[in-house]
Write a protein that holds these residues in place. Structure first.
Motif, mmCIF file in Angstrom:
data_model
loop_
_atom_site.group_PDB
_atom_site.id
_atom_site.type_symbol
_atom_site.label_atom_id
_atom_site.label_comp_id
_atom_site.label_asym_id
_atom_site.label_seq_id
_atom_site.Cartn_x
_atom_site.Cartn_y
_atom_site.Cartn_z
ATOM 1 N N PHE A 84 0.863 -1.179 0.000
ATOM 2 C CA PHE A 84 0.000 0.000 0.000
ATOM 3 C C PHE A 84 0.899 1.228 0.000
ATOM 4 O O PHE A 84 1.836 1.306 0.799
ATOM 5 N N HIS A 143 1.421 5.729 -0.996
ATOM 6 C CA HIS A 143 0.806 7.049 -1.058
ATOM 7 C C HIS A 143 0.511 7.476 -2.493
ATOM 8 O O HIS A 143 -0.562 7.951 -2.798
ATOM 9 N N THR A 151 -2.630 2.233 -4.188
ATOM 10 C CA THR A 151 -2.590 3.546 -3.559
ATOM 11 C C THR A 151 -3.684 3.655 -2.492
ATOM 12 O O THR A 151 -4.803 3.195 -2.705
ATOM 13 N N VAL A 152 -3.309 4.211 -1.359
ATOM 14 C CA VAL A 152 -4.265 4.415 -0.264
ATOM 15 C C VAL A 152 -4.317 5.880 0.158
ATOM 16 O O VAL A 152 -4.935 6.217 1.154
ATOM 17 N N GLY A 153 -3.663 6.737 -0.605
ATOM 18 C CA GLY A 153 -3.719 8.170 -0.341
ATOM 19 C C GLY A 153 -2.525 8.694 0.426
ATOM 20 O O GLY A 153 -1.796 7.948 1.063
ATOM 21 N N ARG A 185 -2.166 10.429 3.139
ATOM 22 C CA ARG A 185 -2.148 10.526 4.604
ATOM 23 C C ARG A 185 -2.244 9.176 5.312
ATOM 24 O O ARG A 185 -2.292 9.127 6.531
ATOM 25 N N ALA A 186 -2.288 8.089 4.569
ATOM 26 C CA ALA A 186 -2.393 6.762 5.184
ATOM 27 C C ALA A 186 -1.131 6.454 5.983
ATOM 28 O O ALA A 186 -0.020 6.752 5.560
ATOM 29 N N HIS A 209 1.541 3.870 8.161
ATOM 30 C CA HIS A 209 2.119 2.523 8.145
ATOM 31 C C HIS A 209 2.713 2.286 9.536
ATOM 32 O O HIS A 209 3.847 2.647 9.807
ATOM 33 N N SER A 268 6.904 6.195 -0.484
ATOM 34 C CA SER A 268 5.977 6.361 0.636
ATOM 35 C C SER A 268 6.678 6.278 1.981
ATOM 36 O O SER A 268 6.042 6.362 3.024
#
Length: 164
Positions: free
Chosen positions: A40, A42, A81-83, A85-86, A88, A139
């Protein structure tokens, strides 16, 4: 680094549990092998470009939010992609690191150059007979490449950096 009590001989034996039957004993000790990793990220475009260059993989399927990269050995990396602001969270349950194996010393040097050129953080550690370089993907996720691989040099220690 933590060392095992009794180091088995041969590179493959270090990968098998102590109670595993040796090959040819009538008991098949082979099991599933890793085929794919899902990452996942950004930004899809930046991450796909990064992983294509570092891992020398080709994009075989792409949507607006995901891509499938495939290596020459058939291994797959799904990039989703999860954006921007995600989070980890390191230290939570689940896989934390994926360690890739370079194809040879020249490939390891190429990976090192890619990580140094495209990563904010590069760290090199040496184990018994192998080297690992760690960088960050776009990311900020850790990306590790080792050489030689565990099929060539048995891992007889646990690198403290990854469990401390």
């Amino acid at each position: 680094m933590t060392h095992p009590q009794q180091a088995p001989s041969g590179p493959r034996s270090a990968l098998l549990p102590a109670d595993a039957e040796p090959a040819g004993s009538g008991t098949d000790t082979r099991g599933p092998r890793l085929a794919s990793v899902v990452v996942f990220v950004h930004d899809l475009d930046d991450s796909v470009d990064f992983y294509r260059e570092l891992l020398r993989m080709e994009v075989t399927v792409r949507t607006t939010s995901a891509a499938l990269l495939v290596g020459r050995n058939g291994f797959q990396v799904y990039v989703r992609t999860v954006g921007p602001r995600a989070a980890h969270p390191v230290g939570h349950v689940g896989a934390q690191y994926v360690i890739w194996t370079a194809d040879g010393p020249e490939d390891f040097q190429r990976c090192e150059r890619v990580l140094k050129a495209r990563s904010d953080h590069v760290y090199t550690s040496h184990g018994e007979g192998f080297t690992v370089i760690e960088g960050r993907d776009p990311s900020g996720l850790p990306v590790l490449v080792a050489y030689p691989g565990p099929d060539e040099v048995a891992r007889l220690e646990i690198i403290a950096r990854y469990y401390a």
